[in-house]
Design a protein around this motif. Structure first.
Motif, mmCIF file in Angstrom:
data_model
loop_
_atom_site.group_PDB
_atom_site.id
_atom_site.type_symbol
_atom_site.label_atom_id
_atom_site.label_comp_id
_atom_site.label_asym_id
_atom_site.label_seq_id
_atom_site.Cartn_x
_atom_site.Cartn_y
_atom_site.Cartn_z
ATOM 1 N N MET A 188 0.824 -1.206 0.000
ATOM 2 C CA MET A 188 0.000 0.000 0.000
ATOM 3 C C MET A 188 0.859 1.257 0.000
ATOM 4 O O MET A 188 0.535 2.246 -0.659
ATOM 5 C CB MET A 188 -0.933 -0.011 1.208
ATOM 6 N N LEU A 189 1.977 1.216 0.714
ATOM 7 C CA LEU A 189 2.870 2.370 0.728
ATOM 8 C C LEU A 189 3.448 2.615 -0.655
ATOM 9 O O LEU A 189 3.528 3.758 -1.123
ATOM 10 C CB LEU A 189 3.988 2.133 1.745
ATOM 11 N N ALA A 190 3.833 1.537 -1.344
ATOM 12 C CA ALA A 190 4.367 1.668 -2.699
ATOM 13 C C ALA A 190 3.324 2.220 -3.651
ATOM 14 O O ALA A 190 3.634 2.986 -4.565
ATOM 15 C CB ALA A 190 4.869 0.311 -3.194
ATOM 16 N N ALA A 191 2.076 1.812 -3.460
ATOM 17 C CA ALA A 191 1.006 2.235 -4.360
ATOM 18 C C ALA A 191 0.572 3.678 -4.127
ATOM 19 O O ALA A 191 0.126 4.353 -5.060
ATOM 20 C CB ALA A 191 -0.197 1.306 -4.191
ATOM 21 N N LEU A 192 0.699 4.162 -2.896
ATOM 22 C CA LEU A 192 0.108 5.444 -2.526
ATOM 23 C C LEU A 192 1.086 6.612 -2.451
ATOM 24 O O LEU A 192 0.726 7.744 -2.791
ATOM 25 C CB LEU A 192 -0.596 5.315 -1.169
ATOM 26 N N ALA A 193 2.305 6.368 -1.985
ATOM 27 C CA ALA A 193 3.234 7.477 -1.744
ATOM 28 C C ALA A 193 3.711 8.081 -3.070
ATOM 29 O O ALA A 193 3.925 7.364 -4.045
ATOM 30 C CB ALA A 193 4.425 7.008 -0.922
ATOM 31 N N PRO A 194 3.899 9.390 -3.125
ATOM 32 C CA PRO A 194 4.304 10.039 -4.375
ATOM 33 C C PRO A 194 5.754 9.758 -4.740
ATOM 34 O O PRO A 194 6.537 9.227 -3.937
ATOM 35 C CB PRO A 194 4.093 11.520 -4.076
ATOM 36 N N GLU A 195 6.089 10.121 -5.948
ATOM 37 C CA GLU A 195 7.454 9.949 -6.447
ATOM 38 C C GLU A 195 8.456 10.643 -5.530
ATOM 39 O O GLU A 195 8.209 11.732 -5.018
ATOM 40 C CB GLU A 195 7.538 10.535 -7.858
ATOM 41 N N ASN A 196 9.581 9.974 -5.317
ATOM 42 C CA ASN A 196 10.682 10.507 -4.505
ATOM 43 C C ASN A 196 10.301 10.767 -3.050
ATOM 44 O O ASN A 196 10.955 11.538 -2.359
ATOM 45 C CB ASN A 196 11.247 11.797 -5.122
ATOM 46 N N ALA A 197 9.256 10.101 -2.573
ATOM 47 C CA ALA A 197 8.861 10.285 -1.184
ATOM 48 C C ALA A 197 9.892 9.731 -0.215
ATOM 49 O O ALA A 197 9.972 10.173 0.937
ATOM 50 C CB ALA A 197 7.514 9.614 -0.929
ATOM 51 N N PHE A 198 10.714 8.784 -0.671
ATOM 52 C CA PHE A 198 11.655 8.117 0.228
ATOM 53 C C PHE A 198 13.101 8.256 -0.223
ATOM 54 O O PHE A 198 13.987 7.607 0.325
ATOM 55 C CB PHE A 198 11.277 6.638 0.364
#
Length: 277
Positions: A140-150
């Motif tokens: 879910m984190l991979a699907a939801l977080a925006p580009e370059n969030a991490f």
């Protein structure tokens, strides 16, 4: 490593294990005989971010890839479903590295899947993630977080077209963490690293462009309470995201792998993916 699995003497499934993504990171791919341009289902294993490995979803992956070749279906077969190709990815565990290493690894694998889809019969424009427990959290984190969030070299735009979370924790800020699992994963308590708890919680990344989502949870889950999925579903629905929530009375944390529940849960997930991919 390559191998062929024959299902019931009929369907041949080509399994390619240990396909290198980066140095130290690999995936397994599963492909039915003659399948080309099929939707891709990527499985993310659980284990409290500190155990688990590729192979944990092998039964699911074999069944996803073994639904039968397209040539065996007829135009009059209204119940026929399209083939999937399946991928099992991996990520570093919390005894190797703390967050955000795990989500960077998941996104690196998803990037490899999209870039190499044609090599294993997949369609890069139809990608779903399916995760269980800690794997549901990462999916879910991979699907939801925006580009370059991490940050990091591998944090591309998360092109995921459908997401399935089973028994997942979606707000780590709400976790009592009595056994210290979340602290080990995030590298400290919420008082020490509050920004990590917020960034690592999928619920904080929900936006109007979220992919269609299916959440499943056992009502007798003693590891992650069912309220986790209920709250996540409510948050997704607030943004207008197409969301389905299924809760099952008497089901525990690992019911998706049990002989009793598996056939029903598998078909529920695969049927939903048929509609969304």
């Amino acid at each position: 490593m390559s191998e062929t699995d024959r299902r019931n003497g009929e369907e041949s499934i080509r399994v390619e294990r240990g396909r290198e993504v980066t140095d130290g990171l690999a995936v397994d791919t599963y492909r039915g005989e003659g399948v080309e341009g099929a939707p891709i289902v990527v499985f993310v294993y659980g284990g409290a971010w500190e155990s688990g490995a590729r192979g944990q979803f092998s039964r699911w992956a074999l069944d996803a890839a073994g639904r039968g070749p397209a040539s065996s279906r007829t135009e009059s077969d209204d119940t026929a479903s399209e083939d999937f190709v399946a991928v099992e990815l991996e990520y570093r565990l919390s005894d190797e590295a703390t967050f955000p290493a795990q989500i960077r690894d998941v996104r690196a694998c998803l990037s490899w899947v999209r870039e190499n889809a044609e090599r294993f019969g997949g369609d890069a424009d139809r990608v779903a993630v399916v995760g269980h427990s800690a794997g549901a959290h990462l999916a879910m984190l991979a699907a939801l977080a925006p580009e370059n969030a991490f940050g990091g070299e591998y944090d591309p735009e998360p092109t995921v077209h459908a997401a399935v979370g089973i028994s997942g924790p979606y707000d780590l800020r709400a976790d009592s963490d009595e056994d210290g699992v979340v602290r080990r994963f995030l590298g400290g308590s919420e008082e020490e690293v509050p920004e990590r708890y917020a960034a690592a919680s999928p619920v904080t990344h929900v936006a109007a462009d979220a992919p269609s989502t299916f959440l499943l949870h056992g009502e007798a889950d003693g590891t992650v309470p069912v309220e986790s999925s209920e709250a996540m579903a409510a948050r997704l629905e607030e943004t207008g995201t197409t969301t389905r929530l299924r809760t099952d009375a008497g089901a525990d944390h690992v019911y998706l792998h049990s002989s009793y529940w598996y056939p029903e849960i598998r078909e529920s997930v695969f049927s939903w993916l048929d509609e969304r991919l």
